[in-house]
Design a protein around this motif. Structure first.
Motif, PDB file in Angstrom:
ATOM      1  N   ARG A  55       0.839  -1.202   0.000  1.00 30.58           N
ATOM      2  CA  ARG A  55       0.000   0.000   0.000  1.00 30.58           C
ATOM      3  C   ARG A  55       0.868   1.244   0.000  1.00 30.58           C
ATOM      4  O   ARG A  55       2.044   1.193   0.323  1.00 30.58           O
ATOM      5  N   ARG A  56       0.253   2.370  -0.383  1.00 28.73           N
ATOM      6  CA  ARG A  56       0.985   3.636  -0.397  1.00 28.73           C
ATOM      7  C   ARG A  56       1.448   3.977   1.005  1.00 28.73           C
ATOM      8  O   ARG A  56       0.728   3.789   1.968  1.00 28.73           O
ATOM      9  N   ASN A  57       2.659   4.508   1.101  1.00 30.14           N
ATOM     10  CA  ASN A  57       3.258   4.800   2.393  1.00 30.14           C
ATOM     11  C   ASN A  57       2.938   6.206   2.896  1.00 30.14           C
ATOM     12  O   ASN A  57       3.059   6.469   4.079  1.00 30.14           O
ATOM     13  N   PHE A  58       2.523   7.109   2.014  1.00 28.20           N
ATOM     14  CA  PHE A  58       2.387   8.499   2.427  1.00 28.20           C
ATOM     15  C   PHE A  58       0.945   8.946   2.602  1.00 28.20           C
ATOM     16  O   PHE A  58       0.058   8.565   1.860  1.00 28.20           O
ATOM     17  N   GLN A  59       0.770   9.802   3.605  1.00 24.01           N
ATOM     18  CA  GLN A  59      -0.525  10.413   3.888  1.00 24.01           C
ATOM     19  C   GLN A  59      -0.276  11.884   4.202  1.00 24.01           C
ATOM     20  O   GLN A  59       0.835  12.265   4.572  1.00 24.01           O
ATOM     21  N   VAL A  60      -1.292  12.692   4.019  1.00 27.37           N
ATOM     22  CA  VAL A  60      -1.170  14.116   4.334  1.00 27.37           C
ATOM     23  C   VAL A  60      -1.925  14.373   5.634  1.00 27.37           C
ATOM     24  O   VAL A  60      -3.036  13.896   5.829  1.00 27.37           O
ATOM     25  N   ASP A  61      -1.286  15.120   6.511  1.00 27.43           N
ATOM     26  CA  ASP A  61      -1.826  15.351   7.847  1.00 27.43           C
ATOM     27  C   ASP A  61      -1.747  16.837   8.182  1.00 27.43           C
ATOM     28  O   ASP A  61      -0.975  17.580   7.573  1.00 27.43           O
ATOM     29  N   HIS A  62      -2.542  17.238   9.152  1.00 25.08           N
ATOM     30  CA  HIS A  62      -2.502  18.617   9.654  1.00 25.08           C
ATOM     31  C   HIS A  62      -1.410  18.728  10.703  1.00 25.08           C
ATOM     32  O   HIS A  62      -1.390  17.950  11.661  1.00 25.08           O
ATOM     33  N   LYS A  63      -0.514  19.686  10.539  1.00 28.99           N
ATOM     34  CA  LYS A  63       0.525  19.913  11.545  1.00 28.99           C
ATOM     35  C   LYS A  63      -0.126  20.283  12.876  1.00 28.99           C
ATOM     36  O   LYS A  63       0.195  19.722  13.914  1.00 28.99           O
ATOM     37  N   ILE A  64      -1.013  21.259  12.840  1.00 28.10           N
ATOM     38  CA  ILE A  64      -1.811  21.631  14.014  1.00 28.10           C
ATOM     39  C   ILE A  64      -3.199  21.058  13.784  1.00 28.10           C
ATOM     40  O   ILE A  64      -3.868  21.415  12.812  1.00 28.10           O
ATOM     41  N   PRO A  65      -3.645  20.128  14.623  1.00 29.41           N
ATOM     42  CA  PRO A  65      -4.949  19.498  14.410  1.00 29.41           C
ATOM     43  C   PRO A  65      -6.078  20.524  14.345  1.00 29.41           C
ATOM     44  O   PRO A  65      -6.014  21.574  14.995  1.00 29.41           O
ATOM     45  N   VAL A  66      -7.079  20.206  13.583  1.00 27.13           N
ATOM     46  CA  VAL A  66      -8.229  21.095  13.427  1.00 27.13           C
ATOM     47  C   VAL A  66      -8.885  21.346  14.787  1.00 27.13           C
ATOM     48  O   VAL A  66      -9.279  22.469  15.084  1.00 27.13           O
ATOM     49  N   PHE A  67      -8.952  20.318  15.635  1.00 27.49           N
ATOM     50  CA  PHE A  67      -9.595  20.493  16.939  1.00 27.49           C
ATOM     51  C   PHE A  67      -8.822  21.440  17.852  1.00 27.49           C
ATOM     52  O   PHE A  67      -9.353  21.936  18.833  1.00 27.49           O
ATOM     53  N   LYS A  68      -7.546  21.747  17.499  1.00 24.30           N
ATOM     54  CA  LYS A  68      -6.752  22.701  18.269  1.00 24.30           C
ATOM     55  C   LYS A  68      -6.639  24.047  17.550  1.00 24.30           C
ATOM     56  O   LYS A  68      -5.827  24.875  17.912  1.00 24.30           O
ATOM     57  N   GLY A  69      -7.452  24.217  16.505  1.00 25.12           N
ATOM     58  CA  GLY A  69      -7.474  25.499  15.807  1.00 25.12           C
ATOM     59  C   GLY A  69      -6.711  25.547  14.503  1.00 25.12           C
ATOM     60  O   GLY A  69      -6.639  26.590  13.866  1.00 25.12           O
ATOM     61  N   GLY A  70      -6.125  24.426  14.086  1.00 26.50           N
ATOM     62  CA  GLY A  70      -5.406  24.387  12.814  1.00 26.50           C
ATOM     63  C   GLY A  70      -6.358  24.550  11.642  1.00 26.50           C
ATOM     64  O   GLY A  70      -7.500  24.094  11.697  1.00 26.50           O
ATOM     65  N   LYS A  71      -5.892  25.212  10.607  1.00 28.43           N
ATOM     66  CA  LYS A  71      -6.725  25.440   9.422  1.00 28.43           C
ATOM     67  C   LYS A  71      -6.782  24.176   8.575  1.00 28.43           C
ATOM     68  O   LYS A  71      -5.760  23.583   8.261  1.00 28.43           O
ATOM     69  N   GLN A  72      -8.008  23.792   8.195  1.00 28.75           N
ATOM     70  CA  GLN A  72      -8.214  22.540   7.460  1.00 28.75           C
ATOM     71  C   GLN A  72      -7.507  22.490   6.120  1.00 28.75           C
ATOM     72  O   GLN A  72      -6.898  21.490   5.783  1.00 28.75           O
ATOM     73  N   LEU A  73      -7.618  23.522   5.322  1.00 35.32           N
ATOM     74  CA  LEU A  73      -7.135  23.472   3.948  1.00 35.32           C
ATOM     75  C   LEU A  73      -5.978  24.421   3.672  1.00 35.32           C
ATOM     76  O   LEU A  73      -5.636  24.669   2.528  1.00 35.32           O
ATOM     77  N   GLU A  74      -5.346  24.931   4.699  1.00 39.67           N
ATOM     78  CA  GLU A  74      -4.216  25.833   4.532  1.00 39.67           C
ATOM     79  C   GLU A  74      -2.949  25.011   4.286  1.00 39.67           C
ATOM     80  O   GLU A  74      -2.563  24.186   5.115  1.00 39.67           O
ATOM     81  N   GLU A  75      -2.320  25.239   3.146  1.00 37.23           N
ATOM     82  CA  GLU A  75      -1.167  24.432   2.761  1.00 37.23           C
ATOM     83  C   GLU A  75      -0.049  24.463   3.798  1.00 37.23           C
ATOM     84  O   GLU A  75       0.627  23.457   4.010  1.00 37.23           O
ATOM     85  N   SER A  76       0.137  25.586   4.462  1.00 40.90           N
ATOM     86  CA  SER A  76       1.201  25.684   5.466  1.00 40.90           C
ATOM     87  C   SER A  76       0.899  24.830   6.701  1.00 40.90           C
ATOM     88  O   SER A  76       1.808  24.556   7.495  1.00 40.90           O
TER      89      SER A  76
END
Length: 102
Positions: free
Chosen positions: A53-74
């Motif tokens: 299976r593919r090894n890579f996934q994209v994740d939020h550096k700062i989780p959304v539940f802690k205020g991280g932006k869902q779709l902000e590339e940074s």
């Protein structure tokens, strides 16, 4: 549920369908040169339970539940499955602890 990513199925649907998550994921993985941003793993595919299976996934550096932006590339980065699983487990424990101590 403390392990739920979204408050409802409607919120989940809105995120994945309206925002074209698939294309954004590919953009982030290309930006990160298909390399885990925590451990440096570059393997494109790995064996999980005797299946490739593919090894890579994209994740939020700062989780959304802690205020991280869902779709902000940074706020997005590429992680290998192992690092993503460890980070998610840690965040779920933290979220559960925070929720239970309010």
């Amino acid at each position: 549920r403390s392990d739920a990513k979204y408050c409802s199925n409607d919120c989940s649907w809105d995120f994945y369908v309206k925002n074209n998550w698939r294309l954004l994921r590919i953009k982030i993985m290309r930006r990160d040169k298909f390399t885990c941003q925590q451990c440096g793993d570059k393997r494109n595919r790995i064996k999980v339970n005797e299946r490739s299976r593919r090894n890579f996934q994209v994740d939020h550096k700062i989780p959304v539940f802690k205020g991280g932006k869902q779709l902000e590339e940074s706020n997005l980065w590429t992680l290998c499955i192992k690092c993503h699983l460890a980070k998610t487990r840690s965040e779920l424990r933290e979220r559960s602890y925070t929720k239970n101590n309010k």
